[in-house]
Design an enzyme around this catalytic site. Structure first.
Site, mmCIF file in Angstrom:
data_model
loop_
_atom_site.group_PDB
_atom_site.id
_atom_site.type_symbol
_atom_site.label_atom_id
_atom_site.label_comp_id
_atom_site.label_asym_id
_atom_site.label_seq_id
_atom_site.Cartn_x
_atom_site.Cartn_y
_atom_site.Cartn_z
ATOM 1 N N ARG A 167 11.119 38.531 71.128
ATOM 2 C CA ARG A 167 10.265 39.296 72.050
ATOM 3 C C ARG A 167 8.814 38.834 71.938
ATOM 4 O O ARG A 167 8.390 38.286 70.929
ATOM 5 C CB ARG A 167 10.361 40.802 71.796
ATOM 6 C CG ARG A 167 9.910 41.251 70.412
ATOM 7 C CD ARG A 167 8.516 41.792 70.340
ATOM 8 N NE ARG A 167 8.091 41.960 68.967
ATOM 9 C CZ ARG A 167 7.451 41.055 68.274
ATOM 10 N NH1 ARG A 167 7.145 39.875 68.788
ATOM 11 N NH2 ARG A 167 7.083 41.286 67.011
ATOM 12 N N SER A 179 12.035 36.497 65.407
ATOM 13 C CA SER A 179 13.304 35.808 65.169
ATOM 14 C C SER A 179 14.146 36.598 64.166
ATOM 15 O O SER A 179 15.373 36.630 64.268
ATOM 16 C CB SER A 179 13.050 34.392 64.648
ATOM 17 O OG SER A 179 12.253 34.438 63.497
ATOM 18 N N ASP A 193 11.200 45.687 67.980
ATOM 19 C CA ASP A 193 11.821 44.374 68.155
ATOM 20 C C ASP A 193 13.306 44.517 68.484
ATOM 21 O O ASP A 193 13.840 43.789 69.331
ATOM 22 C CB ASP A 193 11.646 43.534 66.881
ATOM 23 C CG ASP A 193 10.184 43.430 66.481
ATOM 24 O OD1 ASP A 193 9.315 43.780 67.304
ATOM 25 O OD2 ASP A 193 9.914 43.017 65.345
HETATM 26 C C1 GLA Z 1 6.718 43.561 63.488
HETATM 27 C C2 GLA Z 1 7.627 44.776 63.327
HETATM 28 C C3 GLA Z 1 7.492 45.698 64.538
HETATM 29 C C4 GLA Z 1 6.033 46.030 64.816
HETATM 30 C C5 GLA Z 1 5.188 44.759 64.856
HETATM 31 C C6 GLA Z 1 3.715 45.053 64.996
HETATM 32 O O1 GLA Z 1 7.157 42.769 64.533
HETATM 33 O O2 GLA Z 1 8.969 44.374 63.181
HETATM 34 O O3 GLA Z 1 8.260 46.851 64.332
HETATM 35 O O4 GLA Z 1 5.549 46.943 63.894
HETATM 36 O O5 GLA Z 1 5.382 43.969 63.703
HETATM 37 O O6 GLA Z 1 3.458 45.687 66.204
#
Ligand code: GLA
Length: 390
Positions: free
Chosen positions: A30, A131, A175
């Site tokens: 993402r 990832s 994510d």
């Molecule tokens: C990582 C975590 C998410 C989020 C981001 C910051 O990607 O896995 O849950 O907290 O950092 O926004």
């Protein structure tokens, strides 16, 4: 059948001679457009799932052993017996995400039949594009499907974010939600408690580019404690103003009242300022996207970056320079995306301006950067389907 799937199925025989793969799953990475470091505080965020994915071909075994190969020689084979007492490997080991998936399912359903699995991925590693969550999501789905267990989005969201904590990072669910529920052409407004996804069409003529800072952001290894400390500072700040959750704080007070709340200077105050400001910026950005107001969206992105840099302090000089170069190249909006400390920036511009901005960025930020290949490393963000949408 997609070419990736075909490729994996042909390769499968090389790694696991004799027998066909019986199943195939994929889960995307993402790019978070806005709403950084607030998902774990239960506040809405706005990512897109991308067309870079973890793909897995698998077959069910008759015992409970799990044998996993990766078609990149950067990741060594990982084999283990599925039990209810799995222990993690060294921080940063990719096998931890496989163990995390097995551990989470084991805790809910008990130990099931294992799998032989071949994994392939094209999401940049340690690049802030998730990832790792794509891997745990895809591997969880592979284990469940191999055992003919159907799990809904809601159930998967109970398993996955919690399950990933096995790796030691206390992240939120953004994510995994994007990896599961992404939709082509759309951003996802994700709200929590209750969990809700609203797909918002990205206006025609908007282009997002993900550009690497070329500084690795491996959040499961050395950065783990830094990441977790931002979360605890935000939680302590909330306790100081006497609320059990940020959602309740917003329900009971206006933005102006919240800004005036007193918390002594320091990490807690700075985290609090970031969290409440970022929540407001997500609202502004969602509204701007729905009204096709690119400049309002871009401003929210720029403010988000400033807050991540100055308040939460999760940026780094390379990232700040990249964001600066993107803006000087003419991009209305640019910010770091993901956990920070390196990784990628997300850059917004009108589609017709993007080729020119891209060229200027290549000429300003990347000269002399060894191994940088613009065709490979600058990613046009194409919002894609999640694992459950295909
Ligand atoms: C990582 C975590 C998410 C989020 C981001 C910051 O990607 O896995 O849950 O907290 O950092 O926004």
């Amino acid at each position: 059948m997609s070419t990736h799937r075909r490729y994996l199925e042909v390769q499968f025989h090389t790694y696991f001679p004799g027998g066909e793969p019986e199943g195939y799953v994929e889960a995307p990475g993402r790019v978070n457009l806005i709403g950084e470091h607030i998902d774990y505080h239960g506040l809405p965020v706005l990512p897109v799932a991308i067309n870079k994915k973890i793909r897995i071909a698998f077959r069910t075994r008759t015992d409970s052993r799990i044998c996993v190969r990766n078609d990149s020689n950067r990741f060594e084979p990982r084999d283990f017996d599925w039990t209810t007492e799995l222990t993690s490997l060294a921080p940063g080991d990719w096998g931890n995400y496989l163990l995390a998936a097995a551990n989470a399912i084991g805790a809910r359903c008990g130990v099931l039949q294992g799998i032989d699995a071949l994994v392939m991925g094209d999401i940049p590693v340690a690049g802030g594009l998730s990832s790792s969550s794509a891997l745990i999501t895809a591997f969880t789905l592979a284990l469940l499907r191999a055992n003919r267990i159907h799990a809904s989005f809601e159930v998967l969201m109970e398993i996955l974010p919690e399950g990933e904590q096995f790796v030691g990072t206390r992240g939120g669910g953004m994510d995994h939600a994007a990896a599961l529920a992404g939709r082509r052409g759309c951003a996802l407004e994700i709200s929590w408690n209750p969990l809700q996804i609203r797909h918002i069409q990205i206006p025609e003529g908007w282009s997002f580019l993900a550009a690497p800072s070329l500084k690795a952001a491996e959040k499961s290894a050395a950065l783990r404690e830094k990441y977790n400390s931002r979360r605890t500072a935000g939680e302590r700040a909330l306790a100081k103003v006497g609320f059990p959750s940020y959602a309740e704080l917003f329900a009971k007070h206006t933005a102006k009242e919240i800004v005036r709340m007193t918390i002594p200077d320091g990490a807690e105050r700075r985290s609090f300022t970031h969290v409440v400001g970022e929540a407001n910026r997500v609202r502004t950005a969602v509204d701007a996207m729905e009204k096709n107001n690119l400049h309002a969206f871009a401003n929210a992105m720029n403010e988000s970056h400033a807050s991540l840099r100055d308040n939460l302090q999760v940026s780094c000089p390379e990232m700040d320079h990249l964001v600066e170069c993107a803006r000087r190249a003419g991009a209305p909006g640019a910010r770091l995306t993901g956990a920070g400390f390196g990784g990628h920036a997300v850059i917004l511009a009108n589609s017709e301006d993007m080729p020119y901005i891209r060229q200027r960025l290549i000429g300003s930020f990347y000269p002399g950067k060894k191994n940088f290949d613009p065709d490979l490393h600058l990613l046009d963000v194409k919002a894609d389907n999640g694992a459950l949408e295909d």
